[in-house]
Design an enzyme around this catalytic site. Sequence first.
Site, PDB file in Angstrom:
ATOM      1  N   ASP B 157       0.862  -1.191   0.000  1.00 15.05           N
ATOM      2  CA  ASP B 157       0.000   0.000   0.000  1.00 15.05           C
ATOM      3  C   ASP B 157       0.891   1.231   0.000  1.00 15.05           C
ATOM      4  O   ASP B 157       1.514   1.554   1.011  1.00 15.05           O
ATOM      5  CB  ASP B 157      -0.901   0.021   1.235  1.00 15.05           C
ATOM      6  CG  ASP B 157      -1.967  -1.069   1.203  1.00 15.05           C
ATOM      7  OD1 ASP B 157      -1.715  -2.122   0.590  1.00 15.05           O
ATOM      8  OD2 ASP B 157      -3.047  -0.869   1.790  1.00 15.05           O
ATOM      9  N   LYS B 220      -6.898   3.244  -3.445  1.00 15.91           N
ATOM     10  CA  LYS B 220      -7.353   3.234  -2.051  1.00 15.91           C
ATOM     11  C   LYS B 220      -7.566   4.677  -1.618  1.00 15.91           C
ATOM     12  O   LYS B 220      -6.788   5.559  -1.988  1.00 15.91           O
ATOM     13  CB  LYS B 220      -6.271   2.535  -1.221  1.00 15.91           C
ATOM     14  CG  LYS B 220      -6.468   2.548   0.280  1.00 15.91           C
ATOM     15  CD  LYS B 220      -5.386   1.672   0.955  1.00 15.91           C
ATOM     16  CE  LYS B 220      -5.331   1.907   2.450  1.00 15.91           C
ATOM     17  NZ  LYS B 220      -4.247   1.155   3.109  1.00 15.91           N
ATOM     18  N   LYS B 256     -10.225   0.024  -2.667  1.00 16.36           N
ATOM     19  CA  LYS B 256     -10.159  -0.175  -1.224  1.00 16.36           C
ATOM     20  C   LYS B 256     -10.472   1.120  -0.493  1.00 16.36           C
ATOM     21  O   LYS B 256      -9.618   1.995  -0.387  1.00 16.36           O
ATOM     22  CB  LYS B 256      -8.768  -0.686  -0.822  1.00 16.36           C
ATOM     23  CG  LYS B 256      -8.596  -0.839   0.689  1.00 16.36           C
ATOM     24  CD  LYS B 256      -7.248  -1.452   1.050  1.00 16.36           C
ATOM     25  CE  LYS B 256      -7.001  -1.396   2.553  1.00 16.36           C
ATOM     26  NZ  LYS B 256      -5.669  -1.868   2.939  1.00 16.36           N
TER      27      LYS B 256
END
Lengths: 317, 320
Positions: B157, B220, B256
């Site tokens: 991430d 995300k 996400k």
Amino acid sequence: MEKQELKKSSLSISENGIEKKTSSKRLEVLKTYKIYIGGQFPRTESGRYYVAKNAEGKQLANVCLSSRKDFRDAVVAARGAFGGWSNRAAFNRGQILYRMAEMLEGRKGQFIEELMHQDSSKAKAEKEVNLAIDRLIYYAGWCDKFQQVFSAVNPVASSHFNFSVPEPTGVVSVIVPQNDSLLGLVSVIAPVIAGGNTCVVLASESKPLCAVTFAEVINSSDMPGAVVNILTGKVAEHAPWFVDHMDVNATIYCEKDSTVQKMMREKSALNVKRVFFYDSINWNTDEGQSPYFIMDTQEIKTTWHPIENIAGSGAGY
Amino acid sequence: MIGSLLILVKLKTDMPQTKSIFPIPDFTLSPRIDQVGVEERASRFTKRSIKKESKLKGLKLVLNMIDLTTLEGKDTDGKVKQLCYKAMHPHDALAGLPTVAAICVYPTMVKVAKKALEGSGIKVASVATAFPSGQAPKEIKIRDTKYAVANGADEVDMVISRGKFHAGEYNFVFDEIAAIKEACGEARLKVILETGELGTFDKVRRASDIAMYAGADFIKTSTGKIQPAATMPVTLVMLEAIRDFYYKTGRMVGMKPAGGISKSKLALHYLVMVKEVLGEEWLNNHWFRFGASSLANDVLMQMMKEKTGVYQAANYFSVD
């Protein structure tokens, strides 16, 4: 012709546009009796209502018929408020209860009027409101005193300083007395919150007016939101939920209905919550106030604190 | 300029897809977003009624999509091990529960998590690139990423350089994402836009486009360290960017939302939104994740409530 009549009944306005007097035909603004959850006054999420009537059958108000979800929301709010309220200095809780009494004193007239709508005589209503105020003062005083009275230093046969202190149990669900709609409510919830608990309360089903107005008193007395949450609705409907919610630590029920009491005893076993039936207490007398009511919703915590015991010199605390 | 370049994008997803060449658009021309429209549309998704069996199935799916996360300065090996145990055994009192999708930790904790999760099939995701601020030189970010991957991270991430983005240096942001993607190797790359710092939906859309064209496997919303984190409208904007990207290039990108989703009901609203914007292909944990820590317990409490018929208390569920 019609036009002229309209003119007569409309407000008379002076030359500079300021109203001189209101019309005698003015419509009274009636209060919407809403519920009290988390320091807010929402309507029930279910949108349901019932009509509260007095003994003569006169309509008093449309009152929220709270649902299971309202109760759930109230418990979530009460749980959220528990940490802050129970951690406050006991003296500060006393100050806030005293402040509630002050606010109630200031709105005495309104409560007397509402009690009279709900079939009370003027003298009885006055007595009930006065007693409710005095009861708040009584428990305000006990807030920082019951701990000393009910704590103990225990004799043990080892090198420990052993002591027991009361601590609030958590979230308490309360179904208040149906008849003493103000005094009963105050007498039951004051000891609960004085001890540092938070509560969800179901107001008297037939006489709900004072409970909603009392929520306004709580809301204007420095009480953190969600310490007291007040719902209105049917006792038969709410009783099972009040006692089977896993996040409720104790339940107080104030009526004599033995079927409901049996059901409550059974359902409370689910998370071994404490259940109390205040079903034969005369709230109008001194019987209705006692520090033992505070102790009902307290847990006793016992601490074993190691102490030095050097060469048989005895405990050093 | 970048807009006129053609580049070869290597696809490293588990789905069988062919290599494709597509033009990189001029990101200053990314679609503008109608804020009122998006907010109105997002609020419509909350009006669907999902009850009983379908709710239970939805909750199981939500649980299976969670990236159980701990990203705190005070994280210890013990805390991470405990979280991994929770990931494998969410609530043993309920039979037939799925596991969560992944554990999300800092690079230094990847080794511990990898070992604790051995054989469970649960992925280890690691934040990297000087999370959460992203204020570090490119070389350090690349080393950070390589360290995480070398320790066994299945997913990375990363955060984008919001400062550069605001300064209009889209090429810098693009190149950085592409470089991290390269450093990831086989690991899937999630690109955190930190929408709370971007300010407008227009910018969220632009950042989404940059991230996807630069090779993101997931986009995300947030780090969870900045408020507002994930909201339904901002997620909708990103889902629509994914849809448009899919139509243009034929490549699926995952989504996400992270931070601020702690209630089951809200999570179900998100599932509805994914289904209605992207379709069923995205309704699995390969293409959709929730970045959350407290959501798992709320989902479990709702499932227990469906099973027992009584409302639950947090006391009876493991602390994570």
